[in-house]
Design a protein around this motif. Sequence first.
Motif, PDB file in Angstrom:
ATOM      1  N   HIS A 139      31.805  38.768  39.193  1.00  0.00           N
ATOM      2  CA  HIS A 139      32.503  39.212  38.010  1.00  0.00           C
ATOM      3  C   HIS A 139      34.018  39.870  38.429  1.00  0.00           C
ATOM      4  O   HIS A 139      34.586  40.266  37.313  1.00  0.00           O
ATOM      5  N   GLY A 140      34.391  39.858  39.726  1.00  0.00           N
ATOM      6  CA  GLY A 140      35.719  40.334  39.960  1.00  0.00           C
ATOM      7  C   GLY A 140      35.772  41.301  41.090  1.00  0.00           C
ATOM      8  O   GLY A 140      34.733  41.514  41.776  1.00  0.00           O
ATOM      9  N   THR A 149      28.968  42.875  39.904  1.00  0.00           N
ATOM     10  CA  THR A 149      28.582  41.466  40.852  1.00  0.00           C
ATOM     11  C   THR A 149      27.272  41.440  41.443  1.00  0.00           C
ATOM     12  O   THR A 149      27.044  42.292  42.025  1.00  0.00           O
ATOM     13  N   GLY A 150      26.533  40.808  41.234  1.00  0.00           N
ATOM     14  CA  GLY A 150      25.170  40.750  41.696  1.00  0.00           C
ATOM     15  C   GLY A 150      24.778  39.951  43.049  1.00  0.00           C
ATOM     16  O   GLY A 150      23.990  39.231  43.229  1.00  0.00           O
ATOM     17  N   ARG A 166      22.522  47.245  36.680  1.00  0.00           N
ATOM     18  CA  ARG A 166      21.181  46.932  37.256  1.00  0.00           C
ATOM     19  C   ARG A 166      21.102  45.442  37.408  1.00  0.00           C
ATOM     20  O   ARG A 166      21.788  44.763  36.532  1.00  0.00           O
ATOM     21  N   TYR A 167      20.414  44.929  38.159  1.00  0.00           N
ATOM     22  CA  TYR A 167      20.270  43.180  38.492  1.00  0.00           C
ATOM     23  C   TYR A 167      19.045  42.587  38.272  1.00  0.00           C
ATOM     24  O   TYR A 167      18.226  43.241  38.459  1.00  0.00           O
ATOM     25  N   ALA A 168      19.131  41.399  37.499  1.00  0.00           N
ATOM     26  CA  ALA A 168      18.001  41.003  37.000  1.00  0.00           C
ATOM     27  C   ALA A 168      18.032  39.248  37.843  1.00  0.00           C
ATOM     28  O   ALA A 168      19.341  39.063  38.047  1.00  0.00           O
ATOM     29  N   LEU A 188      25.378  41.188  31.033  1.00  0.00           N
ATOM     30  CA  LEU A 188      26.670  40.628  31.149  1.00  0.00           C
ATOM     31  C   LEU A 188      26.379  39.456  32.224  1.00  0.00           C
ATOM     32  O   LEU A 188      25.673  39.632  33.129  1.00  0.00           O
ATOM     33  N   LEU A 189      26.710  38.219  31.506  1.00  0.00           N
ATOM     34  CA  LEU A 189      26.305  37.146  32.629  1.00  0.00           C
ATOM     35  C   LEU A 189      27.449  35.911  32.519  1.00  0.00           C
ATOM     36  O   LEU A 189      28.066  35.802  31.505  1.00  0.00           O
ATOM     37  N   GLU A 190      27.401  34.992  33.503  1.00  0.00           N
ATOM     38  CA  GLU A 190      28.132  33.845  33.439  1.00  0.00           C
ATOM     39  C   GLU A 190      26.886  32.887  32.991  1.00  0.00           C
ATOM     40  O   GLU A 190      25.886  32.441  33.475  1.00  0.00           O
TER      41      GLU A 190
END
Length: 392
Positions: A139-140, A149-150, A166-168, A188-190
């Motif tokens: 994400h940047g 960013t995960g 948090r990350y899923a 938030l997702l791409e």
Amino acid sequence: MDHEQLKALDQAHTLQTYGRFDVDIDHGQGATLWDLSGRKYIDFTSGIGVCSVGYGNPRWAQAIYDQAMKLGHISNLFYSQPYAELADALCVRSGMAAAFFGNSGAEANEGIIKLARKYSFDKYGQGRSTIITLNNSFHGRTITTLTATGQEVFHQYFFPFMEGFRYADANDLESVKAQDQGDVCAVLLELVQGEGGVLPMEQAFVTALAALCAEKDWLLLVDEVQTGIGRTGSLFAFQQYGITPDAASFAKGIAGGLPMGGFLVNEKCRDVLGPGTHASTFGGNPICSAAALTVLDILDEPTLEAVKEKGAYLRARIDAMDKKSIGKSRGMGLMIGVAVQDGYTNKALAASLMDAGLLVLTAGPALRLLPPLTITKEEMDAGLAIMEKTLV
């Protein structure tokens, strides 16, 4: 100046933060580039998805010249015509309600993160500010968007990182639900993970995620920095997924090569950010806005439909190649990933293709192709011929 002189100048006076290939670029036309020595390259990169209408586009260049001679910049304390027309065009074609303009993708994503937290604060007060993002996302490069960013590889050196993320796992709704501790305000997702390897989200997951966000009053934030502005064959990828996000960021291809980013919001979020809550000195710059209006004009619906057709053509030709080094392709429109087989690396394959006259990118473990959206069949065929001849 020749290539070695340029390299020496670069190394003498710029921070060495980029792992550059040993290639210089001097000028271009369409999807073809030339270096300082006059050597030609077919470009399947478009400046990492930025040069959406190709190089040397006369309509784009004329719009920039005309606006530069009229008004190069003015403070956002005043009204000016180009940004307002651009906001209108984006909203009409996306179905969104309002736009904010900035300079880059990272800034755009920072903006929608702020939007989500303020929406929740206004409605629920403190304590509901966590944003769920997906593993393998990007994400940047700012501290906040690095945290969003995960990918652990980016979570180093710059401690402390931000709280509130948090990350899923992608395509796993139960993994998303497991991150809910009563303090979530957004997801938030791409829709296609770009830097992670060009990995499209599954339709069922996106549909279910949108429903979950609506149920819990979490904002659905879509990072369209790389997928937006026609890259996937629609103005925004979310239009192909049949959802309307609460906010969507954009950048890269919007101004065809000039630095610009921003985000769109739906009606629910139109009034969240009022005067004094968010700003960007260069946001909505008249020259960038004029360039972007011309990009949108060039990328009309028939052109976007052609993006889908070009992507399908490239993928079919690549998938038909009998090569040990690459596997199948994936992606949407002209955002294409090509699997790299065991025993080979994407960086080595990219370097060999560049030596042969084809510029490509890497993403995760894959090769990544992001050609200009206006690339011709002749240019595609020339690039494919180089792939066929060069790859083993």
